[in-house]
Scaffold this motif. Structure first.
Motif, PDB file in Angstrom:
ATOM      1  N   ASN A  42     -37.905  87.397 -35.739  1.00 43.98           N
ATOM      2  CA  ASN A  42     -38.569  87.705 -37.004  1.00 43.98           C
ATOM      3  C   ASN A  42     -38.553  86.484 -37.919  1.00 43.98           C
ATOM      4  O   ASN A  42     -37.534  85.795 -38.032  1.00 43.98           O
ATOM      5  N   ARG A  63     -48.713  90.671 -37.085  1.00 38.78           N
ATOM      6  CA  ARG A  63     -47.435  91.044 -36.485  1.00 38.78           C
ATOM      7  C   ARG A  63     -46.258  90.546 -37.314  1.00 38.78           C
ATOM      8  O   ARG A  63     -45.111  90.646 -36.891  1.00 38.78           O
ATOM      9  N   GLY A  64     -46.556  89.980 -38.488  1.00 44.47           N
ATOM     10  CA  GLY A  64     -45.506  89.604 -39.427  1.00 44.47           C
ATOM     11  C   GLY A  64     -45.087  88.150 -39.390  1.00 44.47           C
ATOM     12  O   GLY A  64     -44.153  87.763 -40.102  1.00 44.47           O
ATOM     13  N   TYR A  65     -45.768  87.317 -38.589  1.00 45.88           N
ATOM     14  CA  TYR A  65     -45.366  85.917 -38.462  1.00 45.88           C
ATOM     15  C   TYR A  65     -46.168  85.032 -39.422  1.00 45.88           C
ATOM     16  O   TYR A  65     -47.405  85.033 -39.372  1.00 45.88           O
TER      17      TYR A  65
END
Length: 241
Positions: A42, A63-65
């Motif tokens: 993460n 996807r949060g990156y």
């Protein structure tokens, strides 16, 4: 200025119409397979090198990156900027010019966005700039055509898209893989080309190694199967020394 085909072709409407079939579903499936293999933690940061309109960058950011996409095409970046958010930004950048140093955990160069330049030295400069952009032990992914596959699968494709009729052909001519694109737009007929140096599997590995990377693995398709000579792609996973 040298005749650099990519400076004009990538900014045409025809380019984006022709490759519109490279849709979000395909990008999502490849990014899923790639992330499953890479296993980023993460908060890992990504650099999408020669990102086009940002279809892979968008998948990463969703996807949060945190992701930065760079591309030479002002047209593509203008389109991609419509997708910007806190985790995603885009910049016009020539990869032969230095950019942010030591910033990213991962750098991706996908969909044969390499091999455009006239000299080996220019490609090595681009790879060294990518190397500099990565943190220590950062990971680089290069996705390129498999020259052997192209030599055995040259063909002519006719692609009707609305009122436009595209004809494409791909072959190895001398030191290059050349794709000829003819567009029939009513009474207007336009011809473009895409041309990349016909790097072999071994030549790509040698060049990436010269730029300061250790080769971790090589894959042959977007399902990330181990590379075989009959595969359509050469996908190299390398780590910054």
């Amino acid at each position: 200025m040298k005749d650099e085909w990519f400076r004009t072709w990538f900014d045409t409407d025809y380019y984006h119409i022709l490759y519109n079939h490279r849709d979000d579903k395909e990008a999502r499936e490849f990014i899923d397979a790639l992330l499953s293999f890479l296993k980023p933690v993460n908060g890992s940061t990504f650099l999408d090198v020669a990102c086009g309109r940002g279809r892979h960058s968008l998948q990463l950011s969703e996807r949060g990156y945190p992701t930065v996409g760079i591309d030479l095409s002002a047209n593509s970046i203008s389109f991609a900027k419509q997708q910007e958010c806190d985790r995603l930004r885009y910049n016009v950048r020539d990869i032969r010019e230095p950019f942010e140093c030591g910033t990213f955990h991962f750098a991706l160069n996908l969909f044969t966005s390499f091999g455009y330049f006239d000299s080996i030295a220019e490609h090595l400069t681009a790879l060294r700039n990518i190397h500099s952009a990565l943190e220590p032990n950062g990971i680089f992914v290069l996705d390129f055509l498999n020259r052997n596959f192209v030599s055995q699968n040259s063909d002519v494709k006719k692609i009707p898209l609305g009122n436009l009729h595209f004809t494409t052909s791909k072959e190895i001519v001398g030191a290059h893989i050349t794709k000829k694109i003819t567009v029939q737009d009513g009474d207007i007929k336009e011809t473009y080309r895409e041309q990349v140096l016909a790097f072999s599997h071994d030549e790509l590995i040698d060049l990436i190694s010269q730029a300061g990377f250790n080769i971790l693995s090589v894959h042959g398709n977007y399902q990330m199967e181990t590379f075989e000579q009959y595969h359509p792609r050469v996908i190299i996973i390398a780590q910054k020394k």
